[in-house]
Design a protein around this motif. Structure first.
Motif, mmCIF file in Angstrom:
data_model
loop_
_atom_site.group_PDB
_atom_site.id
_atom_site.type_symbol
_atom_site.label_atom_id
_atom_site.label_comp_id
_atom_site.label_asym_id
_atom_site.label_seq_id
_atom_site.Cartn_x
_atom_site.Cartn_y
_atom_site.Cartn_z
ATOM 1 N N SER A 116 -17.450 33.108 7.457
ATOM 2 C CA SER A 116 -18.634 33.470 8.213
ATOM 3 C C SER A 116 -19.176 32.215 8.887
ATOM 4 N N GLY A 117 -20.092 32.399 9.807
ATOM 5 C CA GLY A 117 -20.760 31.282 10.448
ATOM 6 C C GLY A 117 -20.326 30.984 11.864
ATOM 7 N N GLY A 118 -19.311 31.676 12.343
ATOM 8 C CA GLY A 118 -18.887 31.469 13.710
ATOM 9 C C GLY A 118 -19.891 32.030 14.697
ATOM 10 N N GLY A 119 -19.679 31.703 15.957
ATOM 11 C CA GLY A 119 -20.571 32.186 16.989
ATOM 12 C C GLY A 119 -20.389 31.434 18.276
ATOM 13 N N LEU A 120 -21.347 31.620 19.161
ATOM 14 C CA LEU A 120 -21.361 30.977 20.467
ATOM 15 C C LEU A 120 -22.364 29.837 20.451
ATOM 16 N N VAL A 121 -21.924 28.670 20.876
ATOM 17 C CA VAL A 121 -22.785 27.497 20.883
ATOM 18 C C VAL A 121 -22.479 26.661 22.119
ATOM 19 N N GLN A 122 -23.470 25.956 22.603
ATOM 20 C CA GLN A 122 -23.263 25.059 23.733
ATOM 21 C C GLN A 122 -22.606 23.766 23.300
ATOM 22 N N SER A 123 -21.933 23.137 24.237
ATOM 23 C CA SER A 123 -21.338 21.840 23.982
ATOM 24 C C SER A 123 -22.379 20.877 23.413
ATOM 25 N N GLY A 124 -21.986 20.177 22.352
ATOM 26 C CA GLY A 124 -22.891 19.270 21.667
ATOM 27 C C GLY A 124 -23.627 19.886 20.499
ATOM 28 N N GLY A 125 -23.536 21.190 20.353
ATOM 29 C CA GLY A 125 -24.205 21.874 19.269
ATOM 30 C C GLY A 125 -23.421 21.829 17.977
ATOM 31 N N SER A 126 -23.960 22.513 16.980
ATOM 32 C CA SER A 126 -23.375 22.502 15.643
ATOM 33 C C SER A 126 -23.252 23.910 15.088
ATOM 34 N N LEU A 127 -22.268 24.085 14.232
ATOM 35 C CA LEU A 127 -22.095 25.301 13.457
ATOM 36 C C LEU A 127 -21.625 24.923 12.064
ATOM 37 N N ARG A 128 -21.935 25.773 11.101
ATOM 38 C CA ARG A 128 -21.456 25.600 9.743
ATOM 39 C C ARG A 128 -20.686 26.837 9.338
ATOM 40 N N ASN B 201 -20.095 19.396 13.989
ATOM 41 C CA ASN B 201 -21.116 18.786 14.832
ATOM 42 C C ASN B 201 -20.513 18.325 16.145
ATOM 43 N N ASN B 202 -21.380 18.129 17.121
ATOM 44 C CA ASN B 202 -20.953 17.670 18.442
ATOM 45 C C ASN B 202 -19.773 18.484 18.961
ATOM 46 N N LEU B 203 -19.942 19.782 18.935
ATOM 47 C CA LEU B 203 -18.858 20.673 19.333
ATOM 48 C C LEU B 203 -18.530 20.521 20.811
ATOM 49 N N LYS B 204 -17.252 20.692 21.104
ATOM 50 C CA LYS B 204 -16.728 20.569 22.453
ATOM 51 C C LYS B 204 -16.041 21.867 22.856
ATOM 52 N N PRO B 205 -15.926 22.133 24.148
ATOM 53 C CA PRO B 205 -15.236 23.354 24.575
ATOM 54 C C PRO B 205 -13.829 23.477 24.001
ATOM 55 N N GLU B 206 -13.136 22.370 23.820
ATOM 56 C CA GLU B 206 -11.792 22.426 23.263
ATOM 57 C C GLU B 206 -11.760 22.817 21.789
ATOM 58 N N ASP B 207 -12.913 22.904 21.148
ATOM 59 C CA ASP B 207 -12.989 23.407 19.783
ATOM 60 C C ASP B 207 -12.979 24.932 19.726
ATOM 61 N N THR B 208 -13.080 25.573 20.868
ATOM 62 C CA THR B 208 -13.083 27.028 20.913
ATOM 63 C C THR B 208 -11.788 27.584 20.331
ATOM 64 N N VAL C 250 -15.187 30.971 17.031
ATOM 65 C CA VAL C 250 -16.080 29.907 17.471
ATOM 66 C C VAL C 250 -15.856 29.701 18.957
ATOM 67 N N THR C 251 -16.913 29.835 19.729
ATOM 68 C CA THR C 251 -16.835 29.645 21.169
ATOM 69 C C THR C 251 -17.847 28.587 21.583
ATOM 70 N N VAL C 252 -17.370 27.554 22.257
ATOM 71 C CA VAL C 252 -18.214 26.452 22.699
ATOM 72 C C VAL C 252 -18.224 26.454 24.218
#
Length: 115
Positions: free
Chosen positions: A7-19, A84-91, A111-113
């Motif tokens: 659990s914990g995935g979602g949509l976040v902007q570049s530079g954001g964080s997810l757990r 942390n510091n998520l990037k689009p390539e982390d999608t 996970v979508t960045v």
């Protein structure tokens, strides 16, 4: 019945964080290596991070070093991936896995960045 539920995935902007959280049942959790994989469209599944209770060994893929942190709570049968510091390539779809003699998989969480 071995079960791993992410659990914990979602949509976040570049530079954001997810757990991300992985709750495990049906196995002797502390004896297993736990890890997080991801698979992006058109790419092979890759190991992002792993954590073994034996020697408290932690490994990260070069692409996430310094940004992601893996942790586990053996009393709660749970693995965590702080991103942390998520990037689009982390999608990707992120999968929790546990292995010893056999390997088990969760169903994955998206996970979508965005940039």
């Amino acid at each position: 019945q071995v079960q791993l539920v992410e659990s914990g995935g979602g949509l976040v902007q570049s530079g954001g964080s997810l757990r991300l959280v992985c709750k495990v049942s049906g196995l002797s959790f502390s004896n297993y290596v736990v890890g997080w994989y991801r698979q992006a469209p058109g790419k092979e599944r890759e190991l992002v991070a792993s954590h073994s209770s034996a020697g408290d060994t932690i490994r990260y893929a070069d692409s996430v070093k310094g940004r992601f942190t893996i942790d586990r709570d053996n009393t709660k049968y749970t693995s965590y991936l702080q991103m942390n510091n998520l990037k689009p390539e982390d999608t990707a779809v992120y999968y929790c896995s546990a292995w010893l003699s056999s390997q088990y998989w969760g169903q994955g969480t998206q996970v979508t960045v965005s940039s």
